[in-house]
Design an enzyme around this catalytic site. Structure first.
Site, PDB file in Angstrom:
ATOM      1  N   GLN A 296       0.815  -1.215   0.000  1.00 28.92           N
ATOM      2  CA  GLN A 296       0.000   0.000   0.000  1.00 28.92           C
ATOM      3  C   GLN A 296       0.850   1.267   0.000  1.00 28.92           C
ATOM      4  O   GLN A 296       0.343   2.366  -0.220  1.00 28.92           O
ATOM      5  CB  GLN A 296      -0.922   0.020   1.217  1.00 28.92           C
ATOM      6  CG  GLN A 296      -0.203   0.196   2.549  1.00 28.92           C
ATOM      7  CD  GLN A 296      -1.123   0.018   3.737  1.00 28.92           C
ATOM      8  OE1 GLN A 296      -1.475  -1.099   4.105  1.00 28.92           O
ATOM      9  NE2 GLN A 296      -1.512   1.134   4.344  1.00 28.92           N
TER      10      GLN A 296
ATOM     11  N   HIS B 284      -5.536  -0.923  11.636  1.00 30.12           N
ATOM     12  CA  HIS B 284      -4.987  -1.625  10.469  1.00 30.12           C
ATOM     13  C   HIS B 284      -5.782  -2.896  10.175  1.00 30.12           C
ATOM     14  O   HIS B 284      -6.329  -3.523  11.085  1.00 30.12           O
ATOM     15  CB  HIS B 284      -3.528  -1.998  10.757  1.00 30.12           C
ATOM     16  CG  HIS B 284      -2.744  -2.402   9.550  1.00 30.12           C
ATOM     17  ND1 HIS B 284      -2.727  -1.692   8.371  1.00 30.12           N
ATOM     18  CD2 HIS B 284      -1.908  -3.467   9.333  1.00 30.12           C
ATOM     19  CE1 HIS B 284      -1.925  -2.265   7.500  1.00 30.12           C
ATOM     20  NE2 HIS B 284      -1.427  -3.362   8.049  1.00 30.12           N
TER      21      HIS B 284
ATOM     22  N   ASN C 292       0.575  -9.196   5.357  1.00 28.38           N
ATOM     23  CA  ASN C 292       0.415  -7.746   5.446  1.00 28.38           C
ATOM     24  C   ASN C 292       0.355  -7.142   4.048  1.00 28.38           C
ATOM     25  O   ASN C 292       0.427  -7.858   3.045  1.00 28.38           O
ATOM     26  CB  ASN C 292       1.576  -7.154   6.260  1.00 28.38           C
ATOM     27  CG  ASN C 292       1.198  -5.853   6.959  1.00 28.38           C
ATOM     28  OD1 ASN C 292       0.226  -5.208   6.618  1.00 28.38           O
ATOM     29  ND2 ASN C 292       1.991  -5.469   7.939  1.00 28.38           N
TER      30      ASN C 292
ATOM     31  N   CYS D  72      -5.169   0.479   3.980  1.00 26.27           N
ATOM     32  CA  CYS D  72      -4.849  -0.923   4.291  1.00 26.27           C
ATOM     33  C   CYS D  72      -6.058  -1.827   4.130  1.00 26.27           C
ATOM     34  O   CYS D  72      -5.954  -2.962   3.678  1.00 26.27           O
ATOM     35  CB  CYS D  72      -4.306  -1.022   5.716  1.00 26.27           C
ATOM     36  SG  CYS D  72      -5.458  -0.443   6.981  1.00 26.27           S
TER      37      CYS D  72
END
Length: 389
Positions: free
Chosen positions: A14, A314, A335, A20
């Site tokens: 990102q 997040h 992630n 996110c």
């Protein structure tokens, strides 16, 4: 890990955008599409989703200003709106609002732009213009203009907002051509496809009904009830973000159930707590602050949420778990910060960290327990916009 979900799709990054949730949603959704269509890999366009998320949020903001033209500027809801008129934040319900209304396209059709990857520039210009419009709308009201006149003016303003967003991100395609090969090297071709046709064909039905299960162990949010938060949305005609509040052990049970069914788990947490980014660890006590400072740092989860030390920051994907004696000890996390951090983008989350800093998990309907489905049907209790979940 004793259980890992195979996924050969490229790790996403990102970069310097606050989206996110968009990346996590795409990462979860693309695995569903890859499996259904025997694909080696696919990624959907974050740039496309961001375009319409910003557009809808801008419209929602201007409506919110018109709804509060009689409120003082220091009214807390007015200040909340002005603080981030069309910000980057969101979660699955907001993503799905965009997909339902505008469709979706593959990454190749509308690639990420530099302004998608560093959203401070589009936000800076967009926020300035929206706040300027807020001044104009409030002045029109003070001069005695009708609400109809304010809404007509808003339509003109939205034309200018569209132009700004398109200048930063490009104009979304109305139709596109796209081709791909499956794992068996069979060729597939789409010609003149619309974004909504793409969703109808390539987005599996499992995405249509997702339930948000949260853990808020505060006195003012009893378990077993459904909550929503005022002004947290991205579309006037979209679905609200609603979450069923359950004890943490229920979030963990659902996570294990979904992983054991060989599926990813979409979740949200407070990533700012006890995180070592470069090495890729979400582990409690990793910094040893008590020893270093000779001080106590022992606030519990409720204390941290109530007093602003912790909040929802997040979204990511859980892609595996290490079990010892039938109990989870650490979790594999995918992630969206690229491959230069963690283990090529993957993180290790200790089970203690899960207990302390996990906020929500999204559960597809097919995994939901009957009693929780019934609870999820309640009318939501409306919480203020600044509530920490």
């Amino acid at each position: 890990y004793s259980k890992e979900i195979e996924n050969k799709a490229e790790m996403t990054d990102q970069k310097r955008s606050g989206t996110c949730w968009m990346y996590a949603d795409v990462n979860w959704l693309r695995l569903q599409t890859m499996r259904k269509f025997n694909m080696e890999s696919i990624t959907f366009s974050h740039n496309y989703v961001m375009f319409f998320d910003k557009l809808e949020k801008a419209n929602l903001f201007l409506n919110g200003i018109i709804d509060r033209v009689d409120s003082d500027l220091d009214d807390r809801e007015v200040m909340y709106l002005l603080n981030s008129p069309a910000g980057d934040g969101g979660e699955w319900a907001l993503f799905w609002n965009v997909v339902q209304k505008y469709g979706l396209v593959p990454m190749e059709v509308m690639p990420d732009t530099k302004n998608k990857e560093n959203s401070r520039w589009i936000n800076g210009i967009l926020f300035y213009k929206l706040r300027e419009f807020a001044v104009e709308l409030r002045k029109m009201h003070q001069k005695g203009k009708s609400l109809d006149a304010l809404y007509r003016k808003k339509v003109t303003m939205m034309g200018e907002i569209y132009r700004i967003i398109a200048t930063f991100l490009g104009v979304p395609p109305e139709k596109f051509d796209w081709s791909w090969k499956d794992k068996d090297k069979k060729y597939h071709q789409e010609v003149g496809m619309t974004p909504k046709q793409f969703v109808k064909k390539y987005v599996p039905e499992v995405a249509e009904k997702m339930y948000c299960i949260a853990n808020s162990n505060l006195d003012r949010t009893p378990y077993g009830k459904v909550y929503t938060q005022k002004l947290f949305n991205n579309a006037i005609d979209g679905d609200l973000w609603k979450w069923l509040n359950l004890p943490m052990e229920e979030l963990k049970k659902y996570t294990l159930d979904i992983l054991n069914a060989d599926d990813h788990v979409l979740f949200g947490c407070d990533v700012l707590q006890e995180t070592q980014t470069k090495l890729g660890y979400f582990h409690t006590g990793i910094f040893g602050m008590e020893d270093f400072f000779n001080q106590t740092f022992d606030g519990d989860r409720a204390w941290r949420l109530d007093y602003g030390q912790s909040f929802y920051t997040h979204c990511m994907i859980i892609a595996g778990v290490e079990m010892v004696d039938d109990k989870p000890v650490r979790w594999k996390v995918e992630n969206s910060w690229g491959t230069d951090v963690g283990k090529k983008g993957f993180y290790s989350m200790s089970d203690d960290w899960f207990d302390e800093h996990m906020i929500v998990v999204w559960v597809p309907e097919k995994y939901m327990k009957k009693e929780h489905l019934e609870l999820a049907g309640q009318e939501p209790v409306v919480l203020p916009p600044w509530f920490p979940i």
